[in-house]
Design a protein around this motif. Structure first.
Motif, PDB file in Angstrom:
ATOM      1  N   GLN A   1       1.448   4.112  -2.857  1.00  0.00           N
ATOM      2  CA  GLN A   1       1.333   5.527  -2.513  1.00  0.00           C
ATOM      3  C   GLN A   1       2.558   6.307  -2.998  1.00  0.00           C
ATOM      4  O   GLN A   1       2.434   7.441  -3.461  1.00  0.00           O
ATOM      5  CB  GLN A   1       1.166   5.694  -1.003  1.00  0.00           C
ATOM      6  CG  GLN A   1      -0.219   5.317  -0.487  1.00  0.00           C
ATOM      7  CD  GLN A   1      -0.298   5.359   1.030  1.00  0.00           C
ATOM      8  OE1 GLN A   1       0.648   4.995   1.727  1.00  0.00           O
ATOM      9  NE2 GLN A   1      -1.437   5.806   1.556  1.00  0.00           N
TER      10      GLN A   1
ATOM     11  N   THR B   1      -3.422  11.349  -3.767  1.00  0.00           N
ATOM     12  CA  THR B   1      -2.708  10.290  -3.050  1.00  0.00           C
ATOM     13  C   THR B   1      -2.183  10.802  -1.711  1.00  0.00           C
ATOM     14  O   THR B   1      -2.251  10.097  -0.690  1.00  0.00           O
ATOM     15  CB  THR B   1      -1.535   9.764  -3.895  1.00  0.00           C
ATOM     16  OG1 THR B   1      -2.007   9.335  -5.168  1.00  0.00           O
ATOM     17  CG2 THR B   1      -0.847   8.595  -3.200  1.00  0.00           C
TER      18      THR B   1
ATOM     19  N   ARG C   1       0.842  -1.198   0.000  1.00  0.00           N
ATOM     20  CA  ARG C   1       0.000   0.000   0.000  1.00  0.00           C
ATOM     21  C   ARG C   1       0.876   1.246   0.000  1.00  0.00           C
ATOM     22  O   ARG C   1       0.641   2.179  -0.777  1.00  0.00           O
ATOM     23  CB  ARG C   1      -0.932   0.008   1.214  1.00  0.00           C
ATOM     24  CG  ARG C   1      -1.871   1.219   1.252  1.00  0.00           C
ATOM     25  CD  ARG C   1      -2.875   1.082   2.407  1.00  0.00           C
ATOM     26  NE  ARG C   1      -3.856   2.151   2.364  1.00  0.00           N
ATOM     27  CZ  ARG C   1      -3.700   3.334   2.947  1.00  0.00           C
ATOM     28  NH1 ARG C   1      -2.582   3.589   3.622  1.00  0.00           N
ATOM     29  NH2 ARG C   1      -4.636   4.256   2.863  1.00  0.00           N
ATOM     30  N   GLN C   2       1.900   1.261   0.872  1.00  0.00           N
ATOM     31  CA  GLN C   2       2.809   2.403   0.899  1.00  0.00           C
ATOM     32  C   GLN C   2       3.593   2.519  -0.412  1.00  0.00           C
ATOM     33  O   GLN C   2       3.852   3.618  -0.888  1.00  0.00           O
ATOM     34  CB  GLN C   2       3.789   2.281   2.068  1.00  0.00           C
ATOM     35  CG  GLN C   2       3.135   2.416   3.442  1.00  0.00           C
ATOM     36  CD  GLN C   2       2.821   1.073   4.055  1.00  0.00           C
ATOM     37  OE1 GLN C   2       2.282   0.182   3.390  1.00  0.00           O
ATOM     38  NE2 GLN C   2       3.159   0.920   5.333  1.00  0.00           N
TER      39      GLN C   2
ATOM     40  N   THR D   1      -4.286  10.619   1.373  1.00  0.00           N
ATOM     41  CA  THR D   1      -4.474   9.318   2.039  1.00  0.00           C
ATOM     42  C   THR D   1      -3.374   9.030   3.062  1.00  0.00           C
ATOM     43  O   THR D   1      -3.448   8.019   3.772  1.00  0.00           O
ATOM     44  CB  THR D   1      -4.479   8.174   1.001  1.00  0.00           C
ATOM     45  OG1 THR D   1      -3.166   8.035   0.416  1.00  0.00           O
ATOM     46  CG2 THR D   1      -5.496   8.435  -0.100  1.00  0.00           C
ATOM     47  N   LEU D   2      -2.360   9.907   3.140  1.00  0.00           N
ATOM     48  CA  LEU D   2      -1.233   9.677   4.053  1.00  0.00           C
ATOM     49  C   LEU D   2      -1.529  10.230   5.438  1.00  0.00           C
ATOM     50  O   LEU D   2      -2.189  11.260   5.569  1.00  0.00           O
ATOM     51  CB  LEU D   2       0.034  10.350   3.518  1.00  0.00           C
ATOM     52  CG  LEU D   2       0.582   9.918   2.160  1.00  0.00           C
ATOM     53  CD1 LEU D   2       1.773  10.776   1.797  1.00  0.00           C
ATOM     54  CD2 LEU D   2       0.967   8.452   2.185  1.00  0.00           C
TER      55      LEU D   2
END
Length: 434
Positions: free
Chosen positions: A249, A420, A245-246, A423-424
């Motif tokens: 990202q 994006t 996922r990271q 979402t962090l």
């Protein structure tokens, strides 16, 4: 407690200076190596490829330049593995050694007339080495610097990566200007084009010496343990997959940034010469001015991020660049000040992200996969979007009649990156040992 803190300060400062200089010198050299190839591409084409078809020779030279980008994801994996398994310091040392070896090969490569196709093959090997080294240098240097920085000043320390890199880029540009203004065409063809690569190899020895004096990252050393041994762990790619996922990202948040950066920092001046018919000298100095302003803006944004967090400066960079992309492009007509102002404005905005990018990427991954976790997806993203940006820009200018086609492409990518980033989590001052 106060006495012990005061006593520790003298030891922290020298290590900090050594860390910044050791990473900075090698990073500047990598960027210098990368830029001088593009600067002297016409001479390389004339000397290391067949003279029967000069156009084909030049295109072959550019194709080998692109091969360097293809090699970068492999460099991100190889050097990321080395950094995550053996140590950050060792990865940094090997990266600068490999890059210098590539420069030395180009400096000593025989001409096509002397060795035939072997000269072209030597160039290809040299560029593969430099691509591997550059793909590994950034994740290794960024990880090492982020782990060594005081966590409350990590953004400021991280800005040194692009400060040193841009200085290396400017050194290559200035050296090209000096050589072309002092040597005759015959001298440049015979040996002048080799000078920057020989200088890069020599500087590599100095950078290697500087890096041998670095100490291993304390966070990595703690992860290894006092005995230098760790329990058996999963395969490095399994670790990347665990943090997929990271990794996705990283690709999403980097794609718009790398397109905009490569265009405004590297190719806008060349685009102005080719498409807008700018004077070469005016375009060159506009690029110098823009990149100098960029260097000055980087530490300021690093300090700001240490005060207000990472996400706000990044969103300012991405959304600001998206909003001003068309106005800044429209500003450029035929005056040098227009080109210099447009490049400066866009790079000051992008500096808000680029200054702290090393800190942000490091804060996304745990210690055991930190270098590989962002290094591999980052290098893939650079190869797919950053490395192709100048080619896509020129292709769209000639193949698509709509003037703003590439601008639309860049803006969409910037907006995807901004989405994006939303979402962090906020990671300012995160403890990287956890």
């Amino acid at each position: 407690m106060s006495t012990s803190s005061t006593a520790a300060q003298p030891q922290t400062r020298p290590r900090g200076a050594k860390t910044l200089i050791g990473t900075g010198v090698g990073n500047a050299l990598e960027w210098y190596d990368w830029n001088v190839y593009a600067t002297f591409a016409t001479y390389i084409a004339a000397q290391l490829f067949s003279k029967v078809d000069p156009t084909s020779a030049f295109l072959s030279t550019l194709a080998i330049f692109a091969v360097g980008f293809v090699a970068r994801p492999f460099g991100g994996f190889v050097f990321g593995w080395l950094a995550d398994r053996i140590g950050r310091k060792h990865s940094l040392m090997v990266a600068v050694l490999v890059a210098s070896g590539g420069s030395l090969l180009i400096a000593l490569a025989p001409t096509y007339d002397a060795a035939g196709v072997w000269s072209s093959l030597i160039l290809l090997v040299a560029r593969l080495l430099q691509g591997l080294a550059h793909g590994g240098e950034l994740p290794s240097a960024q990880t090492y610097l982020a782990e060594e920085a005081p966590r409350e000043r990590r953004g400021f320390w991280a800005s040194s990566i692009y400060v040193s890199g841009t200085m290396g880029l400017l050194l290559g540009m200035f050296l090209g200007l000096v050589l072309e203004s002092t040597l005759s065409d015959a001298q440049m063809d015979a040996w002048g084009w080799r000078v920057p690569f020989a200088l890069g190899a020599v500087l590599g020895i100095f950078a290697l010496w500087m890096r041998t004096r670095l100490e291993e990252s304390e966070i990595f050393a703690e992860e290894v343990g006092e005995g230098g041994e760790r329990a058996p762990r999963e395969h490095i790619l399994a670790g990347v997959w665990r943090h997929r996922r990271q990794a996705l990202q990283v690709i999403g948040m980097t794609m718009g940034l790398t397109i905009a950066y490569y265009v405004w920092s590297v190719s806008t001046a060349a685009y102005a010469i080719k498409v807008l018919k700018f004077d070469k000298s005016d375009a060159f100095w506009a690029g110098i001015i823009g990149n100098t302003v960029f260097i000055l803006a980087l530490p300021v944004w690093g300090l700001i991020s240490d005060r207000i967090g990472r996400k706000i400066p990044i969103l300012i960079a991405l959304l600001g660049a998206a909003v001003l992309y068309v106005p800044m492009t429209a500003l450029i007509h035929h005056a040098m000040w227009q080109l210099a102002l447009a490049i400066s404005v866009m790079l000051v905005l992008l500096a808000a992200y680029l200054a702290i990018a090393p800190a942000v990427y490091a804060e996304m991954f745990p210690t055991d996969v930190r270098a590989t976790g962002f290094g591999v997806p980052y290098a893939i993203c650079i190869a797919l979007f950053g490395g192709t940006a100048p080619y896509v820009q020129n292709w769209m200018a000639s193949a698509i009649q709509w003037r703003w086609a590439f601008a639309a492409y860049a803006i969409v990518a910037l907006l995807i990156s901004a989405a994006t980033v939303l979402t962090l989590p906020e990671t300012r001052a995160k403890d990287l040992s956890h």
